[in-house]
Design an enzyme around this catalytic site. Structure first.
Site, short mmCIF file in Angstrom:
data_model
loop_
_atom_site.label_atom_id
_atom_site.label_comp_id
_atom_site.label_asym_id
_atom_site.label_seq_id
_atom_site.Cartn_x
_atom_site.Cartn_y
_atom_site.Cartn_z
N SER A 133 0.84 -1.19 0.00
CA SER A 133 0.00 0.00 0.00
C SER A 133 0.88 1.25 0.00
O SER A 133 1.68 1.43 -0.91
CB SER A 133 -0.95 -0.06 1.21
OG SER A 133 -1.98 0.88 1.10
N ASP A 272 -9.53 -5.61 -4.46
CA ASP A 272 -8.70 -4.62 -3.78
C ASP A 272 -9.21 -3.20 -4.02
O ASP A 272 -9.92 -2.92 -4.99
CB ASP A 272 -7.26 -4.75 -4.31
CG ASP A 272 -6.24 -3.98 -3.50
OD1 ASP A 272 -6.60 -3.39 -2.46
OD2 ASP A 272 -5.06 -3.98 -3.91
N HIS A 299 -7.53 -5.84 -0.22
CA HIS A 299 -6.32 -5.05 0.01
C HIS A 299 -5.29 -5.79 0.85
O HIS A 299 -4.11 -5.42 0.87
CB HIS A 299 -6.69 -3.72 0.68
CG HIS A 299 -5.61 -2.69 0.62
ND1 HIS A 299 -5.02 -2.29 -0.56
CD2 HIS A 299 -5.00 -1.97 1.60
CE1 HIS A 299 -4.10 -1.38 -0.32
NE2 HIS A 299 -4.06 -1.16 0.99
#
Length: 320
Positions: A133, A272, A299
């Site tokens: 991320s 995601d 995610h």
């Protein structure tokens, strides 16, 4: 130059005074692989932990900004048993690291310098950088600045620009029931991100679909949420997951990806917050990259599509 002023290396990173690492850690004492390292030119310290031993060494960059390493502890179940040495690290202001009250520290350039300070402190050379991320943003920028340091790069669940991220988020709002979708639009128009309704819709209705689809959530993930630093998240991301108003707004690396020649894995997931098509395209733009998409993950596919995620990750790490 004052003799106490930190010097900078060729990449612009302010280096701590010689011996600073030793001053932060008791000599000859075993601490389960934990070491504190000086960052920000030696003004602050961050927490790191080595787990396992192996020729392949992986430094983990957690997401956020403002979260901590905790949710990545799942890596310990898979990497060390495969003979891979991993390093956890809480970025400054996060988790077990120092938490200075200094808004000037919460910027991408300063965190990028910090990654190199941590590498130096750990004595890593030719290592794999894994960024999840927000950590993927750091990973991309580090690979562009320090390609000679890396034997491999993993960009996990991060697209190549904030604009691409926001475009994907708009489509994910359609996962909501009509009443929740309409209420979310009202609250965003009013910029009422502190509303209980806003938190209920985002955290209660969307997160279980796009952040982590495992129920109940694993304890390391709930722990990471409990100790998040909202000041960092607010300054860099903004008030909301779905409206980026912080200083990361405008970040874009699409036109620079072709310069990353490090062997790279981009790994995403079908459900995601990041468009899986972006992860595929990113790999196509880099000369030595490949992509993998976890069909049942979101995610955090290291949890909700675990077998597929680690099959791809370990396969890549063994190849470098």
């Amino acid at each position: 130059m004052n003799r106490h002023e930190p010097t900078a290396d060729a990449g612009g990173t302010a280096a701590a005074e010689p011996g600073a690492v030793e001053q932060l850690n008791p000599p000859g004492i075993r601490t389960a692989g934990i070491r504190m390292l000086p960052v920000a030119g030696g003004r602050h310290k961050v927490w790191t932990k080595r787990v396992g031993e192996g020729k392949t060494k992986v430094l983990l960059l957690h997401g956020g900004p403002g979260f901590s390493h905790d949710y990545l502890e799942v890596m310990e179940s898979f990497l060390p048993p495969a003979g891979i040495e991993l390093y956890h690290y809480d970025q400054l202001g996060c988790g077990n690291s120092d938490r200075p009250d200094d808004a000037a520290l919460w910027t991408l350039p300063r965190y990028l310098d910090e990654v190199e300070e941590v590498r130096q402190g750990l004595g890593l050379d030719r290592f794999v950088l894994y960024g999840h991320s927000w950590g993927g943003i750091l990973g991309i920028e580090y690979a562009l600045r320090h390609p000679d340091r890396l034997s491999g790069l993993v960009i996990s669940n991060m697209t190549a620009s904030i604009a691409s991220f926001l475009q994907r988020l708009e489509t994910l709002k359609d996962l909501l029931p009509p009443a929740s979708r309409a209420r979310l639009a009202e609250l965003e128009k009013a910029e009422d991100y502190d509303s209980p309704d806003y938190h209920r819709i985002v955290e209660g209705e969307l997160y279980p679909q796009v952040l982590c689809r495992t129920q109940p959530w694993p304890e390391p993930l709930t722990r990471a949420f409990r100790i998040v630093n909202p000041a960092i998240y607010g300054q860099m991301q903004g008030k909301s997951e779905f409206v980026v108003t912080g200083n990361l707004r405008g970040w874009d690396s699409w036109d620079r990806l072709a310069r990353i020649r490090t062997p790279t894995l981009t790994i995403g997931a079908e459900h995601d917050e990041m468009d899986p098509a972006d992860l595929v395209r990113m790999a196509e733009l880099m000369p030595n990259a490949r992509s993998a998409i976890c069909p049942n993950g979101s995610h955090l596919p290291m949890y909700d599509d675990q077998a597929v995620f680690f099959d791809h990750l370990l396969g890549f790490l063994k190849s470098v």
